[in-house]
Write a protein that holds these residues in place. Sequence first.
Motif, PDB file in Angstrom:
ATOM      1  N   UNK A  19      31.469  49.776  29.502  1.00 30.91           N
ATOM      2  CA  UNK A  19      31.219  48.411  29.036  1.00 30.91           C
ATOM      3  C   UNK A  19      32.435  47.533  29.320  1.00 30.91           C
ATOM      4  N   UNK A  20      33.618  48.047  28.977  1.00 29.62           N
ATOM      5  CA  UNK A  20      34.845  47.292  29.211  1.00 29.62           C
ATOM      6  C   UNK A  20      35.026  47.027  30.707  1.00 29.62           C
ATOM      7  N   UNK A  21      34.796  48.055  31.529  1.00 26.21           N
ATOM      8  CA  UNK A  21      34.963  47.916  32.985  1.00 26.21           C
ATOM      9  C   UNK A  21      34.023  46.842  33.528  1.00 26.21           C
ATOM     10  N   UNK A  22      32.789  46.851  33.070  1.00 26.69           N
ATOM     11  CA  UNK A  22      31.808  45.871  33.520  1.00 26.69           C
ATOM     12  C   UNK A  22      32.247  44.450  33.156  1.00 26.69           C
ATOM     13  N   UNK A  23      32.739  44.274  31.940  1.00 26.71           N
ATOM     14  CA  UNK A  23      33.193  42.954  31.511  1.00 26.71           C
ATOM     15  C   UNK A  23      34.463  42.533  32.258  1.00 26.71           C
ATOM     16  N   UNK A  24      35.351  43.471  32.480  1.00 28.99           N
ATOM     17  CA  UNK A  24      36.581  43.171  33.220  1.00 28.99           C
ATOM     18  C   UNK A  24      36.257  42.782  34.665  1.00 28.99           C
ATOM     19  N   UNK A  25      35.274  43.461  35.255  1.00 22.54           N
ATOM     20  CA  UNK A  25      34.872  43.147  36.628  1.00 22.54           C
ATOM     21  C   UNK A  25      34.271  41.739  36.698  1.00 22.54           C
ATOM     22  N   UNK A  26      33.410  41.407  35.741  1.00 26.55           N
ATOM     23  CA  UNK A  26      32.826  40.064  35.708  1.00 26.55           C
ATOM     24  C   UNK A  26      33.927  39.015  35.547  1.00 26.55           C
ATOM     25  N   UNK A  27      34.894  39.300  34.698  1.00 25.83           N
ATOM     26  CA  UNK A  27      36.012  38.384  34.471  1.00 25.83           C
ATOM     27  C   UNK A  27      36.832  38.197  35.752  1.00 25.83           C
ATOM     28  N   UNK A  28      37.158  39.297  36.413  1.00 26.77           N
ATOM     29  CA  UNK A  28      37.967  39.206  37.637  1.00 26.77           C
ATOM     30  C   UNK A  28      37.210  38.484  38.758  1.00 26.77           C
ATOM     31  N   UNK A  29      35.897  38.717  38.854  1.00 27.85           N
ATOM     32  CA  UNK A  29      35.103  37.997  39.862  1.00 27.85           C
ATOM     33  C   UNK A  29      35.077  36.502  39.551  1.00 27.85           C
ATOM     34  N   UNK A  30      34.960  36.168  38.287  1.00 32.49           N
ATOM     35  CA  UNK A  30      34.957  34.768  37.878  1.00 32.49           C
ATOM     36  C   UNK A  30      36.294  34.105  38.225  1.00 32.49           C
ATOM     37  N   UNK A  31      37.399  34.797  37.905  1.00 27.60           N
ATOM     38  CA  UNK A  31      38.723  34.278  38.254  1.00 27.60           C
ATOM     39  C   UNK A  31      38.866  34.124  39.759  1.00 27.60           C
ATOM     40  N   UNK A  32      38.333  35.077  40.497  1.00 31.23           N
ATOM     41  CA  UNK A  32      38.459  35.063  41.955  1.00 31.23           C
ATOM     42  C   UNK A  32      37.695  33.883  42.554  1.00 31.23           C
TER      43      UNK A  32
END
Length: 107
Positions: A19-32
């Motif tokens: 769950x954390x990994x999925x949210x972190x990935x969404x966050x990093x894609x958003x930042x990118x």
Amino acid sequence: MDREEFETYLNANSRVVAIFRSQALAYQHSKNRQRSTSKRWSETVVASAVDKMVNQFIDNVYDKLKTNIKENKFQPYDSWVNFIESNEVLDNIEETVSEIAFDDDLN
């Protein structure tokens, strides 16, 4: 229980890391996506940033638990499992992580 055993236990008994990994990935894609095209990270760099966030998250949880668990020197692993189960730690962490919102102070 050492850090590696703790991570293995988390992955085997909970979805919190996923769950954390999925949210972190969404966050990093958003930042990118907010970066200019020439400054955007490759998927490899994004994945590395996510891995770093996940490892930092696991380290933080491990360190917090470590200060609260009184290890039996003959059965340290069982001491951890008993504490985690009797205090519903995994359920509480999952609930907290599912409500987490990353902000721009995190990398």
